[in-house]
Write a protein that holds these residues in place. Sequence first.
Motif, short mmCIF file in Angstrom:
data_model
loop_
_atom_site.label_atom_id
_atom_site.label_comp_id
_atom_site.label_asym_id
_atom_site.label_seq_id
_atom_site.Cartn_x
_atom_site.Cartn_y
_atom_site.Cartn_z
N LYS A 259 0.83 -1.22 0.00
CA LYS A 259 0.00 0.00 0.00
C LYS A 259 0.87 1.27 0.00
O LYS A 259 0.59 2.26 0.68
N GLU A 260 1.95 1.18 -0.75
CA GLU A 260 2.89 2.30 -0.83
C GLU A 260 2.42 3.31 -1.87
O GLU A 260 1.94 2.90 -2.94
N LYS A 261 2.53 4.58 -1.57
CA LYS A 261 2.21 5.61 -2.57
C LYS A 261 3.39 5.78 -3.50
O LYS A 261 4.50 6.01 -3.05
N LEU A 262 3.15 5.65 -4.79
CA LEU A 262 4.25 5.80 -5.74
C LEU A 262 4.24 7.22 -6.28
O LEU A 262 3.28 7.64 -6.93
N MET A 263 5.32 7.93 -5.98
CA MET A 263 5.41 9.32 -6.43
C MET A 263 5.55 9.35 -7.95
O MET A 263 6.20 8.49 -8.53
N GLY A 264 4.94 10.37 -8.56
CA GLY A 264 4.94 10.42 -10.01
C GLY A 264 3.72 9.73 -10.60
O GLY A 264 3.58 9.64 -11.83
N PHE A 265 2.84 9.24 -9.72
CA PHE A 265 1.58 8.64 -10.19
C PHE A 265 0.41 9.32 -9.48
O PHE A 265 0.52 9.73 -8.33
N LYS A 272 -7.85 10.19 -15.70
CA LYS A 272 -7.63 9.29 -16.85
C LYS A 272 -6.28 9.56 -17.51
O LYS A 272 -6.05 9.18 -18.66
N GLY A 273 -5.42 10.29 -16.85
CA GLY A 273 -4.10 10.57 -17.41
C GLY A 273 -3.82 12.06 -17.47
O GLY A 273 -4.72 12.85 -17.76
N ASP A 274 -2.58 12.41 -17.19
CA ASP A 274 -2.12 13.80 -17.13
C ASP A 274 -1.87 14.28 -18.57
O ASP A 274 -1.13 13.64 -19.33
N SER A 275 -2.48 15.41 -18.93
CA SER A 275 -2.38 15.93 -20.31
C SER A 275 -0.94 16.16 -20.75
O SER A 275 -0.63 16.15 -21.93
N ARG A 276 -0.06 16.38 -19.79
CA ARG A 276 1.32 16.75 -20.13
C ARG A 276 2.21 15.55 -20.40
O ARG A 276 3.30 15.66 -20.95
N ASN A 305 2.36 0.82 -17.22
CA ASN A 305 1.43 -0.24 -17.64
C ASN A 305 0.94 -1.04 -16.43
O ASN A 305 -0.23 -1.39 -16.34
N THR A 306 1.85 -1.28 -15.49
CA THR A 306 1.47 -2.08 -14.32
C THR A 306 0.51 -1.30 -13.42
O THR A 306 -0.51 -1.84 -12.98
N MET A 307 0.80 -0.03 -13.17
CA MET A 307 -0.08 0.79 -12.32
C MET A 307 -1.46 0.96 -12.95
O MET A 307 -2.47 0.90 -12.25
N VAL A 308 -1.49 1.18 -14.25
CA VAL A 308 -2.79 1.38 -14.92
C VAL A 308 -3.58 0.06 -14.88
O VAL A 308 -4.77 0.04 -14.55
N ARG A 309 -2.90 -1.03 -15.18
CA ARG A 309 -3.58 -2.34 -15.20
C ARG A 309 -4.10 -2.73 -13.80
O ARG A 309 -5.24 -3.13 -13.64
N GLU A 310 -3.25 -2.55 -12.79
CA GLU A 310 -3.60 -3.02 -11.45
C GLU A 310 -4.47 -2.05 -10.67
O GLU A 310 -5.28 -2.45 -9.86
N LYS A 311 -4.23 -0.73 -10.86
CA LYS A 311 -4.91 0.26 -9.99
C LYS A 311 -5.69 1.32 -10.76
O LYS A 311 -6.39 2.13 -10.15
N GLY A 312 -5.51 1.34 -12.08
CA GLY A 312 -6.17 2.41 -12.85
C GLY A 312 -5.61 3.78 -12.52
O GLY A 312 -6.30 4.80 -12.67
N ILE A 313 -4.36 3.81 -12.07
CA ILE A 313 -3.73 5.10 -11.73
C ILE A 313 -2.64 5.41 -12.76
O ILE A 313 -1.76 4.57 -13.02
N TYR A 314 -2.70 6.61 -13.31
CA TYR A 314 -1.81 7.01 -14.42
C TYR A 314 -0.63 7.82 -13.91
O TYR A 314 -0.73 8.48 -12.86
N PRO A 315 0.46 7.85 -14.67
CA PRO A 315 1.59 8.70 -14.25
C PRO A 315 1.24 10.17 -14.42
O PRO A 315 0.42 10.52 -15.27
N ASN A 316 1.84 11.01 -13.61
CA ASN A 316 1.73 12.46 -13.82
C ASN A 316 3.05 12.97 -14.39
O ASN A 316 4.00 12.20 -14.57
N VAL A 317 3.10 14.27 -14.65
CA VAL A 317 4.25 14.87 -15.35
C VAL A 317 5.58 14.61 -14.62
O VAL A 317 6.65 14.62 -15.24
N ASP A 318 5.50 14.34 -13.31
CA ASP A 318 6.75 14.17 -12.55
C ASP A 318 7.48 12.87 -12.85
O ASP A 318 8.66 12.76 -12.55
#
Length: 382
Positions: A259-265, A272-276, A305-318
Amino acid sequence: MSTQPAPTTPSYSPGLEGVIAGASKISRVDPEKQVLTIRGYDATELARKAQFEEVAHLLVIGHLPSKSEYKTFVSGLKKHAQLPKELYAVLRALPKKTHPMDALRTGISFLSGYDAKVLDNSHDANVAKAIRLCGAVAPIVAAHWRIQHGKRPIPSNKKLSMAADFLSMLTGEMPDEITERVFNASLILYAEHGFNASTFACRVTASTLADIYGSIVAGIGTLKGPLHGGANEEAMKVMLKIKDPKHAEQYILDAIVRKEKLMGFGHRVYKKGDSRVPALKELGREYAASQGNMKWSEMAEIMENTMVREKGIYPNVDLPSAWIYYMMGIPIPLYTPIFAIARMSGWTAHVIEQHDNNRLIRPKSLYEGPEMLTYTPMADRG
Ligand SMILES: CC(C)(COP(=O)(O)OP(=O)(O)OC[C@H]1O[C@@H](n2cnc3c(N)ncnc32)[C@H](O)[C@@H]1OP(=O)(O)O)[C@@H](O)C(=O)NCCC(=O)NCCS
């Protein structure tokens, strides 16, 4: 029967999620279309085609500059890139371990004392101060880094773009064409993003009619946090821990179990995803290919791909900015200050807008503590 209206529950949104806290003509963040527009222009088009200085003009002055406006604006930035020698002394006096964001905060505070119009919040005075702040921010970051590492600061070079100037003030070397171009694009994508936490902090401070310097200092303090600008540094530390793209999927799966927060996501606004991200990823891939090293780009792709598949969480610009800066050889503690260098243009635009049409920002809180307790004198409290 009572004619009293039913008591209304005050509306409350933790973290102000979804709350419209003000009106602005500066940028639109559209999470549905995944688009960021800056004064009506698509930020990704600006990133691909414009100079950062043009976008800074767009933000601070309000429109894209003509050739002569551009020349005047850039010469203003360059004038203020020559820091007062006393500021170097202040940076030298800071304790060795001072975080670059704290040094930047101190440097900006120091500059206010050099401004005879510090308390003048009129539009023209604020624009002049915004140009000063946008010009000074990169030299402060570069000078502090060099001083902290026992090197002499390198003065700003009038002939260089802001992107090339920062990199050469940092390293003493001229960046090649692709490094300058991709770094310039990253600055544009970091320049402005609506009512994010640091910009909102700037606006709250400005709304008390505090001056632009104090407002920007509030923004720098806010950007430092790992849930905001600090995420790019933390994201790179995770990528370095992963080491090899072949371990990326398992690392993410384990992080999810922990249950770790992954920075940059993740993002408060974009779900649905960061425009940048697509534009920066594409530029990053081009950069990685030019360096003959796709390792970090591949690793980031597997993480995504793993974060989107498993959690539906997208990367941000960072996330892309982290590995791109790493490939450019930029020290990790400078990633958030670089964000601040870019965001100075957005922050100052927001302070100008706030002062031009001010209303004190002062929300209410939902009190959840005890009520009407009886005071016991200290002598009787044991
Ligand atoms: C940016 C951020 C604060 C937005 O948060 P938010 O809108 O408040 O979303 P929440 O924190 O409520 O997250 C909703 C869910 O997604 C999860 N989540 C969000 N971001 C996550 C991340 N980066 N890694 C793992 N899980 C995440 C939360 O744990 C939560 O799960 P739960 O419902 O099981 O508790 C958050 O995504 C985050 O902390 N990201 C990492 C920091 C970062 O990259 N910041 C830069 C933003 S540009």
